[in-house]
Scaffold this active site. Sequence first.
Site, PDB file in Angstrom:
ATOM      1  N   CYS A  77       0.848  -1.195   0.000  1.00  0.00           N
ATOM      2  CA  CYS A  77       0.000   0.000   0.000  1.00  0.00           C
ATOM      3  C   CYS A  77       0.890   1.254   0.000  1.00  0.00           C
ATOM      4  O   CYS A  77       1.459   1.571  -1.037  1.00  0.00           O
ATOM      5  CB  CYS A  77      -0.986  -0.048   1.164  1.00  0.00           C
ATOM      6  SG  CYS A  77      -2.402   1.045   0.983  1.00  0.00           S
ATOM      7  N   HIS A 162      -3.499  -4.852   1.874  1.00  0.00           N
ATOM      8  CA  HIS A 162      -2.953  -5.359   3.140  1.00  0.00           C
ATOM      9  C   HIS A 162      -3.342  -6.822   3.306  1.00  0.00           C
ATOM     10  O   HIS A 162      -4.521  -7.135   3.419  1.00  0.00           O
ATOM     11  CB  HIS A 162      -3.526  -4.565   4.322  1.00  0.00           C
ATOM     12  CG  HIS A 162      -3.112  -3.145   4.351  1.00  0.00           C
ATOM     13  ND1 HIS A 162      -2.041  -2.701   5.089  1.00  0.00           N
ATOM     14  CD2 HIS A 162      -3.620  -2.050   3.727  1.00  0.00           C
ATOM     15  CE1 HIS A 162      -1.917  -1.397   4.930  1.00  0.00           C
ATOM     16  NE2 HIS A 162      -2.859  -0.979   4.104  1.00  0.00           N
ATOM     17  N   GLU A 164      -1.518  -8.578   5.758  1.00  0.00           N
ATOM     18  CA  GLU A 164      -1.070  -8.816   7.132  1.00  0.00           C
ATOM     19  C   GLU A 164      -2.202  -8.727   8.153  1.00  0.00           C
ATOM     20  O   GLU A 164      -2.066  -9.201   9.283  1.00  0.00           O
ATOM     21  CB  GLU A 164       0.058  -7.840   7.510  1.00  0.00           C
ATOM     22  CG  GLU A 164      -0.369  -6.402   7.726  1.00  0.00           C
ATOM     23  CD  GLU A 164      -0.502  -5.579   6.455  1.00  0.00           C
ATOM     24  OE1 GLU A 164      -0.716  -4.365   6.581  1.00  0.00           O
ATOM     25  OE2 GLU A 164      -0.398  -6.134   5.334  1.00  0.00           O
TER      26      GLU A 164
END
Length: 180
Positions: A77, A162, A164
């Site tokens: 990002c 994202h 994670e």
Amino acid sequence: MRVGILAVQGCVEPHRKHVEALGAELVEVRRSEEFKSIDALILPGGESTTMLKLIEHFGIWEDLLKSSKKIPFWGICAGSILMAKKVANPTQKSLGILDIDIQRNGYGRQLDSLEVAIQNYKVAFIRAPILTRVGKSCEVLADFEKKPVWVKQGRHMLTTFHSELNPQVPSPFHRAFLGT
């Protein structure tokens, strides 16, 4: 393996469980000397203009450039914005590591954030950038709505989303980055 994460601002801690699930150590990187002990570097999501100011504050711009010639980088990002050759909306300084052009906040504002499955794994687009040009030396590994969202060039990669934040560890993107 010691995986650094640029820890000046942004989504740092959620990467730890993914990296450790793959048998590597996550090392927070903020100072020049910390670049010497890592084998790869994650540039996390966050706010790219704030990251730029903090990179300048910590005096690590040259360390990032030098390290990008030696070890793999993964921009996520805002991190992908830092790695781009050209940034728009608005224009800003970048490392120019990947042959891509990128538009900040391409999917809209925070309220326009969304979760989707990429490679059968739930990821989040949060004020995510859009790649407006991908160079011939880049390989598009995944797209969303006919726009590239996961790109690799040599040892470096980026994701505009994202992964994670998904509690299912490790993510296929961390696995791909660490080559496991």
